[in-house]
Design an enzyme around this catalytic site. Structure first.
Site, short mmCIF file in Angstrom:
data_model
loop_
_atom_site.label_atom_id
_atom_site.label_comp_id
_atom_site.label_asym_id
_atom_site.label_seq_id
_atom_site.Cartn_x
_atom_site.Cartn_y
_atom_site.Cartn_z
N ASP A 190 44.65 44.02 49.04
CA ASP A 190 44.46 44.75 50.31
C ASP A 190 43.42 45.86 50.17
O ASP A 190 43.25 46.44 49.10
CB ASP A 190 45.81 45.34 50.74
CG ASP A 190 45.80 45.76 52.20
OD1 ASP A 190 44.97 45.23 52.97
OD2 ASP A 190 46.61 46.63 52.57
N TRP A 223 37.33 49.62 52.14
CA TRP A 223 36.31 49.76 51.09
C TRP A 223 34.91 49.68 51.70
O TRP A 223 34.03 50.48 51.37
CB TRP A 223 36.50 48.63 50.07
CG TRP A 223 35.59 48.68 48.88
CD1 TRP A 223 35.83 49.29 47.69
CD2 TRP A 223 34.29 48.06 48.77
NE1 TRP A 223 34.76 49.11 46.83
CE2 TRP A 223 33.80 48.36 47.48
CE3 TRP A 223 33.49 47.31 49.63
CZ2 TRP A 223 32.56 47.91 47.02
CZ3 TRP A 223 32.24 46.87 49.19
CH2 TRP A 223 31.79 47.17 47.89
N HIS A 230 35.04 41.92 52.18
CA HIS A 230 35.67 40.64 51.82
C HIS A 230 34.86 39.93 50.74
O HIS A 230 35.42 39.32 49.83
CB HIS A 230 35.82 39.75 53.06
CG HIS A 230 36.77 40.32 54.07
ND1 HIS A 230 38.02 40.80 53.73
CD2 HIS A 230 36.66 40.50 55.41
CE1 HIS A 230 38.62 41.25 54.82
NE2 HIS A 230 37.82 41.08 55.85
N THR A 259 49.52 34.49 58.12
CA THR A 259 49.62 33.89 59.46
C THR A 259 49.36 34.96 60.53
O THR A 259 49.02 34.63 61.67
CB THR A 259 51.01 33.27 59.71
OG1 THR A 259 52.00 34.28 59.51
CG2 THR A 259 51.30 32.10 58.79
N TRP A 308 45.40 35.91 61.93
CA TRP A 308 44.68 35.24 63.03
C TRP A 308 44.44 36.22 64.17
O TRP A 308 43.61 35.95 65.06
CB TRP A 308 45.47 34.04 63.55
CG TRP A 308 45.63 32.93 62.57
CD1 TRP A 308 46.78 32.56 61.94
CD2 TRP A 308 44.61 32.02 62.09
NE1 TRP A 308 46.55 31.49 61.10
CE2 TRP A 308 45.22 31.14 61.17
CE3 TRP A 308 43.24 31.88 62.35
CZ2 TRP A 308 44.52 30.14 60.51
CZ3 TRP A 308 42.55 30.87 61.69
CH2 TRP A 308 43.18 30.02 60.78
N LEU A 355 46.80 28.59 33.20
CA LEU A 355 47.20 29.49 34.29
C LEU A 355 47.13 28.76 35.62
O LEU A 355 46.10 28.17 35.94
CB LEU A 355 46.24 30.70 34.34
CG LEU A 355 46.35 31.61 35.56
CD1 LEU A 355 47.64 32.42 35.53
CD2 LEU A 355 45.15 32.56 35.64
N ARG A 402 50.26 45.53 44.68
CA ARG A 402 49.55 45.70 45.96
C ARG A 402 48.52 46.80 45.79
O ARG A 402 48.85 47.89 45.29
CB ARG A 402 50.50 46.05 47.11
CG ARG A 402 49.73 46.18 48.43
CD ARG A 402 50.59 46.21 49.67
NE ARG A 402 49.72 46.11 50.86
CZ ARG A 402 50.08 45.65 52.02
NH1 ARG A 402 51.31 45.23 52.21
NH2 ARG A 402 49.23 45.60 53.04
N SER A 408 54.36 43.13 53.85
CA SER A 408 53.53 42.40 54.83
C SER A 408 53.78 40.89 54.86
O SER A 408 52.84 40.10 54.82
CB SER A 408 52.04 42.69 54.60
OG SER A 408 51.78 44.07 54.71
N GLU A 461 59.54 43.23 40.31
CA GLU A 461 59.13 44.63 40.11
C GLU A 461 57.85 44.86 40.92
O GLU A 461 56.95 44.02 40.93
CB GLU A 461 58.85 44.89 38.63
CG GLU A 461 60.07 44.73 37.74
CD GLU A 461 61.15 45.77 38.02
OE1 GLU A 461 60.79 46.90 38.40
OE2 GLU A 461 62.34 45.43 37.87
#
Ligand code: IPE
Ligand code: IPE
Ligand code: MG
Length: 234
Positions: free
Chosen positions: A14, A19, A31, A60, A63, A125, A182, A190, A201
């Protein structure tokens, strides 16, 4: 991998918009830089020996944003998949995606499928992109599938418990996240992995996502190692 290393890390990436705004740039630039920070995060997980990384890329609820911003995000997703599949695939990264994928642009769906296929044998991974994802829609989709089986008579109501329900979620193949990160200082989930975060955690950092470096991941992992998980016990 030590026992204190999280097996599964989930990230709410986020702060891209803020930024960019801080620099007087359009949100789309945030982005773009945010997509680059994903590389830091994936490589950091490889360094630590994390098995699963789930990245919240588009919800979702996103949008509701302006059409141009949605187009930028979908375009970046496609570009990201084309560039990173080869590069990260060679490092042992397997790509997966969760969410209502049938509702995203067809070219993005195709690129997701191509990335999945090209990396399906990789084992180091698993990087799961949550695209057109929300925890509530995931639970609703699972409930629908359970209800259908009950209606068809292949499932008894008494068989339904937490373990069985987990098998109907998008994430049925993976363990629940041990650590949720986050960025951008927001203290909320969210609509992310609502079922799976039950005992995860949580680590919130002030940094905005485009500034995220692998050292931030290491810092979060160090905090995680010091946590005492009790799962409701003493
Ligand atoms: C996260 O950054 C990226 C997505 C939600 C797709 P934001 O776009 O939410 O950036 P802020 O929170 O507005 O700064
Ligand atoms: C969560 O961030 C979604 C993603 C990171 C993809 P948002 O920016 O959409 O969430 P809110 O609006 O701060 O709750
Ligand atoms: Mg945001």
């Amino acid at each position: 991998m030590s026992t204190k290393t999280p097996r599964h890390i989930a990230v709410i990436m986020d702060g891209n918009g803020r930024w960019a705004r801080q620099r007087g740039w359009p949100r789309s630039r945030g982005h773009l830089e945010g997509a680059k920070a994903v590389r830091e995060c994936v490589e950091g997980c490889l360094d630590l020996g994390v098995e699963v990384l789930t990245l919240y890329a588009f919800s979702t609820d996103n949008w509701q944003r302006p059409k141009e911003e949605i187009e930028t995000l979908m375009g970046l997703l496609k570009r990201f998949l084309i560039e990173y599949t080869k590069e990260m695939g060679s490092m042992g990264v397997r790509f997966e995606a969760i969410g209502r994928l049938s509702q995203i642009p067809a070219d993005c769906q195709r690129q997701i499928e191509a990335a999945r296929k090209a990396t399906s044998l990789n084992q180091k991974l698993t990087t799961i992109l949550a695209v057109n994802y929300s925890g509530r829609t995931e639970i609703v989709d699972a409930v629908k599938r359970v209800a259908m089986e009950v209606r068809e008579g292949t499932l008894e109501v008494d068989q339904i418990d937490s373990e069985l329900f987990h098998q109907y979620l998008y994430t049925s193949r993976w363990p629940d996240p041990d650590l949720l990160i986050r960025t951008s200082g927001e203290m909320r989930v969210s609509n992310f992995l609502l079922w799976q975060l039950s005992y995860t955690e949580i680590f919130v950092m002030e940094k905005l996502w485009p500034d995220f470096k692998r050292t931030d991941l290491f810092e979060a992992a160090e905090h995680f190692a010091k946590r005492q998980r009790r799962y409701g016990g003493v």
